[in-house]
Design an enzyme around this catalytic site. Structure first.
Site, PDB file in Angstrom:
ATOM      1  N   GLU A 172       0.785  -1.187  -0.009  1.00  0.00           N
ATOM      2  CA  GLU A 172       0.090   0.017   0.052  1.00  0.00           C
ATOM      3  C   GLU A 172       0.775   1.279  -0.038  1.00  0.00           C
ATOM      4  O   GLU A 172       1.839   1.466   0.831  1.00  0.00           O
ATOM      5  CB  GLU A 172      -0.763   0.128   1.137  1.00  0.00           C
ATOM      6  CG  GLU A 172      -1.728   1.138   1.558  1.00  0.00           C
ATOM      7  CD  GLU A 172      -2.519   0.989   2.680  1.00  0.00           C
ATOM      8  OE1 GLU A 172      -3.648   1.930   2.745  1.00  0.00           O
ATOM      9  OE2 GLU A 172      -2.332   0.072   3.490  1.00  0.00           O
TER      10      GLU A 172
ATOM     11  N   LYS B  51      -9.169   2.453  -2.764  1.00  0.00           N
ATOM     12  CA  LYS B  51      -9.493   1.528  -1.543  1.00  0.00           C
ATOM     13  C   LYS B  51     -11.065   2.035  -1.056  1.00  0.00           C
ATOM     14  O   LYS B  51     -11.478   3.032  -0.960  1.00  0.00           O
ATOM     15  CB  LYS B  51      -8.611   2.232  -0.456  1.00  0.00           C
ATOM     16  CG  LYS B  51      -8.603   1.312   0.915  1.00  0.00           C
ATOM     17  CD  LYS B  51      -7.507   1.739   1.829  1.00  0.00           C
ATOM     18  CE  LYS B  51      -7.536   1.111   2.960  1.00  0.00           C
ATOM     19  NZ  LYS B  51      -6.249   1.697   4.054  1.00  0.00           N
TER      20      LYS B  51
ATOM     21  N   CYS C 152      -5.712  -3.077   1.915  1.00  0.00           N
ATOM     22  CA  CYS C 152      -5.447  -3.271   3.441  1.00  0.00           C
ATOM     23  C   CYS C 152      -6.886  -3.382   4.190  1.00  0.00           C
ATOM     24  O   CYS C 152      -7.196  -4.496   4.092  1.00  0.00           O
ATOM     25  CB  CYS C 152      -4.861  -1.972   3.962  1.00  0.00           C
ATOM     26  SG  CYS C 152      -3.972  -2.240   5.640  1.00  0.00           S
TER      27      CYS C 152
END
Length: 593
Positions: free
Chosen positions: A44, A127, A163
């Site tokens: 990330e 994300k 994540c």
């Protein structure tokens, strides 16, 4: 079934060093190509470093990240690596920052992943789940994505996630099941805390079952201010089988062959392979792209990444503290460190961590005895210096204290604190003179109850054991000595430092137990109150003495102003002081009513 050779690049980026991080990505992609990888995956925000915090609000920084991504794609092609698909985390934006007057609803900064191929940015993913708890403030910085990006590689559908998407049920992983993908890539900047590795694998297994797909989980490694990232990258099959696992706290290239279902044949292909633009579970919209011309699976024996078993708790914490200190010193350009070495357990452990992190030639330790410093403490400090080989110096403070007292009438605790502040002046003077970073040595138990001298022993630029309870400090010392013996080396910490009763030695016969409960009584109360957010009633119900609880809670509540001024230190617990625990200094609430 098609075989895809994955290369999970567990690397240590530096926040803000976009050019350096891009070079790192090029280098590790070359290593992956040399291993015949067919898909390379970086963590990330690997291009910018993580977390970037308020750099997000600088449009110049966002623009630099966007430009660097396209330049990186072109550079990889120029390196002869263009045919190798590479997944990279980076900072993107499709609108002004959310805090700006010209902000647009649903647009702004994005925590993003891109797949690079043949000199182009083929596809991006934003994300979806933005964490906003503990050390995370991503709702402050980013706008969530509302799509699931799927790329077809060599007959296999691969979904991209980032994540927190993995730590939440539903969302992208449920959508990935709808899309019938064979592999979900999860790129991470997941900070370390003790026992998190025990939680991570079960979570990955649950998401693999939810997506009915193999998961390639890559996590960064390294220290960034208070945060430490331990790596522990994983590949887990759809049935929950652990296929490969990287080591903790070191950079590592995990190369592993995975057999994956061909497009349209996966057990989760409930939509028969959703088309571009289709709506999936959770309201996510499908974005599908295909990459043609990938080379066939590598010839020769299959690649096995191996499975590294996690280490014991004390070894894990020690490695985290060493890595956190090393990266703080090196990434900020300090040549060396200096600390006060009293002969007690806390400074002994900090010195040993510093030597492990930087080597003895970059560690300076000062013994600064006063008239109250015991002979055994002086001897223990000298013994540690001999065991570790660090630069050991002696600077007696009593003449300086006496000069001060000759000009000002002080008594009691003021004289005790004066000694600590004289030592701080010496350390800071040496720091200014020789360029060392001053390390402070207070443990989490002392910080919790305010058992330190403001502008005295609390002075320093970094505290390696800031998030370490006193009882854990002893366990770490015992483990480190045993580990040295196991490896045939010299235990760095004198047994006297471990075994003697703790004392600040600021007055005759002084012991910590004069002012505080014994640490084996104190620490469980502190852990319940600070880490567990238990109130007085909950602590008493847990079996703690009510009078002791009342005393401890008063000490904790009135010491917030001291903690707010304390140096940063590596986070190793679920709730570290600072980013994790944010309480007002001016606060009349007390648990006793």
């Amino acid at each position: 079934m098609p075989t895809l050779r994955l290369a999970l690049c567990q690397v240590n980026p530096r926040v803000g060093d976009i050019a350096g991080n891009a070079e790192m990505i090029r280098s590790w992609t070359r290593r992956s190509a040399d291993a015949d990888a067919r898909l390379v995956i970086f963590p990330e925000l690997a291009l910018t470093g993580y977390p970037v915090e308020d750099l997000v609000f600088r449009r110049s920084f966002v623009a630099a990240s966007q430009a660097a991504l396209h330049r990186l794609a072109a550079d990889l092609a120029a390196d002869g690596l263009g045919d190798l698909p590479v997944v990279v985390g980076y900072l993107d934006a499709d609108g002004p920052p959310q805090v700006s007057p010209d902000a647009e609803p649903g647009r702004g900064a994005r925590n993003a992943a891109a797949l690079l191929h043949r000199g182009e940015v083929v596809v991006t993913y934003f994300k979806h789940h933005l964490p906003n708890y503990g050390v995370f403030d991503e709702d402050r910085y980013f706008v969530p994505g509302d799509t699931l990006t799927v790329v077809r590689l060599g007959g296999v559908d691969v979904a991209l996630t980032i994540c927190e998407d993995l730590w939440q049920a539903g969302g992208p992983f449920a959508a990935a099941r709808d899309a019938g993908v064979g592999l979900v890539v999860s790129i991470n900047g997941s900070p370390y805390e003790l026992n998190k590795d025990d939680l991570r694998l079960p979570v990955v297994r649950r998401r693999a079952a939810e997506a009915e797909a193999t998961i390639a989980y890559v996590n960064m490694v390294g220290g960034q201010d208070e945060l430490v990232f331990e790596g522990d990258s994983l590949i887990v099959a759809a049935d929950g089988t652990l296929l490969a696992r990287a080591p903790q706290f070191v950079e590592h290239l995990l190369v592993h062959d995975v057999e994956l279902p061909e497009t349209g044949s996966g057990p989760g292909a409930t939509l028969g392979g959703a088309r571009d633009g289709a709506e999936l579970t959770g309201g996510l919209r499908m974005v599908r792209r295909a990459i043609d011309g990938l080379p066939p699976a590598p010839d020769g024996p299959p690649a096995h990444g191996g499975i590294i078993e996690p280490v014991a708790d004390e070894a894990e914490v020690w490695q985290a503290l060493v890595l956190g200190l090393r990266d703080y010193v090196d990434k900020n350009g300090f040549p060396s460190v200096v600390l006060g070495l009293s002969g007690g357990i806390d400074s002994a452990v900090v010195a040993a961590i510093a030597v492990d992190a930087l080597g003895p030639d970059r560690v300076v330790a000062l013994s600064m005895p006063s008239q109250h410093s015991s002979e055994h403490s002086r001897d223990d400090a000298a013994d540690l210096a001999k065991r570790t080989g660090l630069d050991y110096r002696i600077e007696p403070i009593q003449p300086m204290v006496d000069t001060f007292l000759a000009n000002m009438s002080l008594s009691g605790v003021a004289v005790e604190n004066l000694q600590a502040r004289v030592r701080a002046v010496i350390l800071m003077a040496l720091s200014n003179q020789e360029g060392h970073l001053v390390l402070t040595t207070g443990n989490k138990s002392e910080l919790a109850v305010g058992y330190s001298t403001l502008y005295g022993d609390s002075v320093g630029g970094f505290n390696p054991i800031k998030d370490v309870w006193k009882t854990l400090v002893w366990r770490l010392a015992t483990w480190r000595n045993a580990e040295a013996t196991r490896r045939g080396g010299t235990p760095p910490i004198p047994e006297n430092s471990i075994g003697k009763p703790p004392s600040a030695e600021l007055s005759p016969g002084q012991l910590d137990s004069d002012a505080l409960p014994d640490y084996d009584v104190l620490d469980p109360i502190l852990i319940g109150y600070i880490d567990g957010d238990l109130g007085r009633d909950g602590l008493v119900a847990s079996g703690h003495d009510p009078a002791v609880v009342d005393k401890v809670l008063r000490l904790v509540d009135t010491a917030e102003f001291k903690r707010r001024q304390s140096a940063p230190g590596a986070k190793i617990s679920m709730k570290a002081f600072g980013r994790d625990r944010r309480l007002p200094i001016t606060n009349r609430w007390r648990e006793d009513g």
